[in-house]
Scaffold this active site. Structure first.
Site, PDB file in Angstrom:
ATOM      1  N   CYS A  78       2.356  -3.612   1.897  1.00 18.31           N
ATOM      2  CA  CYS A  78       1.328  -4.645   2.023  1.00 18.31           C
ATOM      3  C   CYS A  78       1.104  -5.384   0.692  1.00 18.31           C
ATOM      4  O   CYS A  78       1.948  -6.181   0.298  1.00 18.31           O
ATOM      5  CB  CYS A  78       0.061  -4.033   2.603  1.00 18.31           C
ATOM      6  SG  CYS A  78      -0.977  -5.263   3.380  1.00 18.31           S
ATOM      7  N   HIS A 171       1.057  -0.464   6.822  1.00 20.31           N
ATOM      8  CA  HIS A 171       0.688   0.739   6.054  1.00 20.31           C
ATOM      9  C   HIS A 171       1.216   1.996   6.747  1.00 20.31           C
ATOM     10  O   HIS A 171       0.515   2.553   7.603  1.00 20.31           O
ATOM     11  CB  HIS A 171      -0.841   0.841   5.961  1.00 20.31           C
ATOM     12  CG  HIS A 171      -1.456  -0.158   5.043  1.00 20.31           C
ATOM     13  ND1 HIS A 171      -1.730   0.116   3.727  1.00 20.31           N
ATOM     14  CD2 HIS A 171      -1.843  -1.422   5.259  1.00 20.31           C
ATOM     15  CE1 HIS A 171      -2.269  -0.951   3.162  1.00 20.31           C
ATOM     16  NE2 HIS A 171      -2.353  -1.893   4.066  1.00 20.31           N
ATOM     17  N   GLU A 173       1.434   4.916   5.604  1.00 17.09           N
ATOM     18  CA  GLU A 173       0.796   6.144   5.074  1.00 17.09           C
ATOM     19  C   GLU A 173      -0.464   6.504   5.848  1.00 17.09           C
ATOM     20  O   GLU A 173      -1.060   7.544   5.620  1.00 17.09           O
ATOM     21  CB  GLU A 173       0.480   5.957   3.579  1.00 17.09           C
ATOM     22  CG  GLU A 173      -0.706   5.068   3.247  1.00 17.09           C
ATOM     23  CD  GLU A 173      -0.426   3.584   3.412  1.00 17.09           C
ATOM     24  OE1 GLU A 173       0.680   3.201   3.845  1.00 17.09           O
ATOM     25  OE2 GLU A 173      -1.343   2.786   3.120  1.00 17.09           O
TER      26      GLU A 173
HETATM   27  N1  GLN Z   1      -4.601  -8.997   1.840  1.00 13.72           N
HETATM   28  C1  GLN Z   1      -4.193  -8.236   0.703  1.00 13.72           C
HETATM   29  C2  GLN Z   1      -3.616  -9.146  -0.376  1.00 13.72           C
HETATM   30  O1  GLN Z   1      -3.323 -10.273  -0.139  1.00 13.72           O
HETATM   31  C3  GLN Z   1      -3.210  -7.166   1.093  1.00 13.72           C
HETATM   32  C4  GLN Z   1      -3.846  -6.218   2.091  1.00 13.72           C
HETATM   33  C5  GLN Z   1      -3.317  -4.825   2.068  1.00 13.72           C
HETATM   34  O2  GLN Z   1      -2.665  -4.367   1.125  1.00 13.72           O
HETATM   35  N2  GLN Z   1      -3.630  -4.109   3.100  1.00 13.72           N
HETATM   36  O3  GLN Z   1      -3.438  -8.723  -1.453  1.00 13.72           O
END
Ligand code: GLN
Length: 190
Positions: A78, A171, A173
């Site tokens: 992410c 994610h 995890e």
């Molecule tokens: N929206 C976050 C960003 O742009 C990332 C979200 C996440 O890691 N779950 O940094």
């Protein structure tokens, strides 16, 4: 194999547990000397602007980039994926990126926090679908020729690999299923 998990922000503990289940020795990394002691690295999710700033402030950004460029396996989830991308599409930038993986991502492309969702993914290398949790996830809008798409959701790549680097917009995890971490540990050890 010793895998470091960046411990500055995000769901660090869950990654440590998943990496342990995947058969590696996982340890928190917050300092350059700790980075020097690991064989592979995980960048957790969180907020990419914040993590980037902290990487810079803790003097980890440049050494981490150098380690990855010289072959250390890296997996980003992410916000971690955002920090790995060479290009950011759209208005929201992500300064202090590693910029190591040939792809363009758009931050928060799946909407706001309330738009977080789950999906069952077909993943290359896994026999059964993987339940993936997406939280304000980035969308991958372009991948380079050397980037392999390991899973997609609605025709958009969500798990990608380029040589010794892997990144996911979800994610893995958070669900107690360590199979994506196993893929990474296998890739890192090969
Ligand atoms: N929206 C976050 C960003 O742009 C990332 C979200 C996440 O890691 N779950 O940094």
């Amino acid at each position: 194999m010793k895998v470091g998990v960046l411990g500055l922000q995000g769901d660090v503990r869950e990654h440590l547990i998943a990496l342990g289940s995947a058969g590696s020795t996982a340890t928190i990394v917050k300092r350059p000397d700790e980075l020097a002691s690991v064989d592979a690295f995980v960048l957790p999710g969180g907020e990419s602007t914040t993590i980037g700033k902290l990487l810079d402030r803790f003097e980890l950004l440049q050494p981490l980039r150098e380690r990855v460029r010289s072959g250390m396996p890296l997996y980003g989830t992410c916000a971690g994926m955002i920090l790995m991308a060479t290009d950011i599409a759209g208005r929201e930038d992500a300064p202090h990126r590693l910029g190591v993986m040939d792809m363009a991502v758009r931050r928060n492309a799946y909407g706001r926090q309330v738009d977080s969702f789950e999906a069952d993914l077909t993943v290359a290398g896994l026999d059964e679908p993987f339940r993936a949790v997406f939280i304000r996830a980035p969308a991958v809008e372009r991948v380079g020729d050397d980037v392999e798409v390991l899973a997609s959701c609605d025709d958009q790549p969500v798990l990608v690999r380029q040589g010794h680097m892997m990144a996911s917009s979800f994610h893995p995890e958070m669900t107690g299923d360590a199979r994506i971490h196993e893929l990474f540990v296998a890739m890192a050890g090969s």
